[in-house]
Design a protein around this motif. Structure first.
Motif, short mmCIF file in Angstrom:
data_model
loop_
_atom_site.label_atom_id
_atom_site.label_comp_id
_atom_site.label_asym_id
_atom_site.label_seq_id
_atom_site.Cartn_x
_atom_site.Cartn_y
_atom_site.Cartn_z
N SER A 40 0.82 -1.21 0.00
CA SER A 40 0.00 0.00 0.00
C SER A 40 0.86 1.26 0.00
N SER A 41 2.06 1.19 0.62
CA SER A 41 2.93 2.38 0.62
C SER A 41 3.65 2.53 -0.71
N PHE A 42 3.90 1.42 -1.38
CA PHE A 42 4.64 1.48 -2.65
C PHE A 42 3.91 0.70 -3.75
N PRO A 43 2.77 1.24 -4.22
CA PRO A 43 2.09 0.54 -5.31
C PRO A 43 2.95 0.52 -6.57
N LEU A 44 2.72 -0.49 -7.37
CA LEU A 44 3.56 -0.69 -8.55
C LEU A 44 3.66 0.55 -9.44
N ASP A 45 2.51 1.23 -9.64
CA ASP A 45 2.49 2.35 -10.58
C ASP A 45 3.43 3.49 -10.19
N SER A 46 3.57 3.68 -8.86
CA SER A 46 4.40 4.83 -8.45
C SER A 46 5.74 4.40 -7.85
N TYR A 47 5.99 3.09 -7.80
CA TYR A 47 7.20 2.56 -7.15
C TYR A 47 8.49 3.18 -7.69
N CYS A 48 8.64 3.16 -9.02
CA CYS A 48 9.89 3.62 -9.64
C CYS A 48 10.14 5.09 -9.33
N LYS A 49 9.06 5.87 -9.39
CA LYS A 49 9.18 7.30 -9.15
C LYS A 49 9.45 7.58 -7.67
N GLN A 50 8.66 6.92 -6.81
CA GLN A 50 8.79 7.15 -5.37
C GLN A 50 10.22 6.87 -4.90
N LEU A 51 10.81 5.81 -5.42
CA LEU A 51 12.14 5.41 -4.96
C LEU A 51 13.25 5.94 -5.85
N ASN A 52 12.84 6.71 -6.86
CA ASN A 52 13.82 7.26 -7.80
C ASN A 52 14.74 6.14 -8.30
N LEU A 53 14.12 5.13 -8.85
CA LEU A 53 14.82 3.91 -9.25
C LEU A 53 15.95 4.16 -10.25
N SER A 54 15.82 5.25 -11.02
CA SER A 54 16.82 5.51 -12.07
C SER A 54 18.18 5.89 -11.50
N ARG A 55 18.26 6.22 -10.20
CA ARG A 55 19.56 6.63 -9.66
C ARG A 55 20.50 5.43 -9.50
N PHE A 56 19.94 4.21 -9.53
CA PHE A 56 20.80 3.04 -9.36
C PHE A 56 21.37 2.61 -10.71
N GLU A 57 22.44 1.85 -10.65
CA GLU A 57 23.15 1.55 -11.90
C GLU A 57 22.95 0.11 -12.36
N PHE A 58 22.61 -0.76 -11.41
CA PHE A 58 22.37 -2.16 -11.74
C PHE A 58 21.31 -2.67 -10.76
N TYR A 59 20.61 -3.73 -11.18
CA TYR A 59 19.46 -4.16 -10.37
C TYR A 59 19.47 -5.68 -10.18
N ILE A 60 19.03 -6.09 -9.00
CA ILE A 60 18.76 -7.51 -8.79
C ILE A 60 17.27 -7.57 -8.44
N ILE A 61 16.50 -8.20 -9.32
CA ILE A 61 15.06 -8.35 -9.03
C ILE A 61 14.89 -9.68 -8.31
N VAL A 62 14.28 -9.63 -7.13
CA VAL A 62 14.12 -10.86 -6.34
C VAL A 62 12.65 -11.27 -6.35
N GLY A 63 12.39 -12.50 -6.73
CA GLY A 63 11.03 -13.04 -6.70
C GLY A 63 11.05 -14.36 -5.95
N SER A 64 9.96 -14.65 -5.21
CA SER A 64 10.00 -15.89 -4.44
C SER A 64 8.94 -16.88 -4.91
N GLN A 65 8.08 -16.43 -5.83
CA GLN A 65 7.07 -17.38 -6.32
C GLN A 65 7.16 -17.43 -7.82
N ARG A 66 6.03 -17.77 -8.45
CA ARG A 66 6.04 -17.78 -9.92
C ARG A 66 6.32 -16.38 -10.43
#
Ligand code: GTP
Ligand code: MG
Length: 389
Positions: A98-124
């Motif tokens: 609820s604090s970080f819905p998908l639509d605003s996640y990238c903007k809220q966290l300013n995702l573009s400032r990072f240079e590389f990413y590890i996406i972690v998923g635990s299910q399908r």
């Protein structure tokens, strides 16, 4: 990292020298750069546990990232990697809460400032991951996909079908599911690792660490290349400002030329002045035909890929000719009609029109050549990034 040579080449309008400066850098020259890696993914997928395991820590150890069933995290937290030099792992809040819905996640966290990413998923593989992968791709950046909690999948499978239990087959099925999910987002060869943060010596955990270590110099070079458009932008703007300051003088020259009582001179003069300066801008910024061909060859791309991003090419002398015919033509008519009766009025009208037309057309041209230079450089750097990995 010293960028003087690169900056000087852009300033001189030699984009090939700027790219050579980048190409000549050895992998070691990026050692001093700190790579900021964002560990992101769905809430509770095991991001913080993965960071702890990568740092050789367990939950609750001093300096370990907070883990647990509750999502309480609001700010990214930075953790230096104790083994890999110049690597900072960023523990991010989970996506889709609820604090970080998908639509605003990238903007809220300013995702573009990072240079590389590890996406972690635990299910399908889920749509949240697909959206994150897409966003990272859109930024021209790269990521690994880590499927965590492999121990739970294996455990469940062992309980459900003990007779046909085959660890490697199950791990491969999970890898395949993740690869398919990531590839559906248009990522060519997704790097997928199936791990358990509780057992960092097993499954793909050692491979994840090894791959990161091996690719580190390339990832740092990739990040460096991504940072360059921001370096070139102020240089190009400065050049643009310097050239802009002299446009009024050129326009004044056109104005005097237009006032000379020779039929057609106003039109011809404005056209010649415009054409001369348009070509001057192209070569000054380093985006004339010859420089573009050399640049394309240097980055191993067809020249059409570079010219495709240029909008100023629509402003060829022929289009300018048409534009001038429209605007100056009217002035010429007025002047030629009124020359005998009102010579001063005629000269003023055609001079004024030539002044305004030259001034605004050159400004427009200069702005679009400057923008094109930035785009061409970004495209050339993008080609270099593709050559990196
Ligand atoms: N069995 C198992 N459980 C794990 C593993 N990794 C994490 N967990 C558990 O999953 C829960 C969530 O782990 P976290 O590391 O806090 O997950 P997170 O993604 O950081 O969660 P948020 O920050 O809240 O989004 C915790 O109870 C962990 O103990 C794993 O590899 N195996
Ligand atoms: Mg966490």
């Amino acid at each position: 990292m010293a960028l003087d040579g690169f900056r000087a080449a852009v300033k001189q309008g030699s984009l090939t020298d700027a790219i050579s400066n980048v190409q000549q850098r050895t992998p070691e020259s990026f050692n001093s750069h700190t790579l900021h890696i964002a560990v992101t993914g769905e809430s509770g997928s095991g991001k913080s546990s993965l960071i702890n395991a990568m740092r050789g820590l367990s939950a609750g150890d001093e300096g370990a990232a907070e883990t647990g069933m509750l999502d309480t995290m609001t700010e990214p937290m930075a953790y230096p990697d104790p083994v890999l030099p110049g690597v900072t792992l960023w523990d991010l809040p989970g996506v889709g809460t609820s604090s970080f819905p998908l639509d605003s996640y990238c903007k809220q966290l300013n995702l573009s400032r990072f240079e590389f990413y590890i996406i972690v998923g635990s299910q399908r593989f889920r749509s949240d991951h697909a959206r994150l992968a897409c966003e990272i791709q859109r930024m021209g950046k790269r990521f690994y996909f880590v499927r965590s909690k492999a121990d739970m999948d294996l455990d469940a499978s062992r309980r459900q079908r003990p007779s046909s239990y085959n660890e490697e087959r199950i791990l491969e099925q999970i890898r395949e599911d993740c690869r398919r999910g990531v590839a559906a987002e248009g990522v060519g060869h997704p790097q997928v690792f199936v791990v358990s943060s509780w057992e960092p010596n097993r499954y793909d955990f050692p491979l994840l660490r090894q791959t990161l270590q091996t690719e580190l110099p390339l990832l740092k070079r990739h990040a460096f290349l991504l940072s360059l458009p921001a370096v070139t932008s102020p240089i190009i703007n400065q050049k643009k400002a310097a050239l802009k300051a002299e446009i009024w003088k050129i326009a004044l020259f056109s104005c005097f030329l237009a006032a000379v009582p020779v039929p057609g001179l106003s039109f011809l003069g404005t056209f010649v002045v415009f054409r001369k300066h348009l070509f001057r801008y192209y070569s000054n910024f380093g985006v004339d035909n010859r420089s573009l061909s050399a640049l394309a060859q240097q980055v191993g791309k067809p020249v059409e890929e570079l010219t495709a991003v240029m909008t100023s090419l629509g402003m060829t002398p022929m289009t300018a000719l048409k534009l001038l015919l429209d605007s100056v033509g009217a002035a010429v008519m007025v002047r030629e009609y009124s020359w005998k009766r009102l010579p001063v009025f005629g000269a003023m009208v055609s001079g004024g029109v030539a002044l305004i037309t030259t001034y605004f057309m050159l400004r427009k041209c200069l702005a679009s050549v400057a923008d094109d230079t930035q785009r061409v450089l970004s495209k050339a750097l993008e080609a270099e990034r593709e050559n990196t990995i």
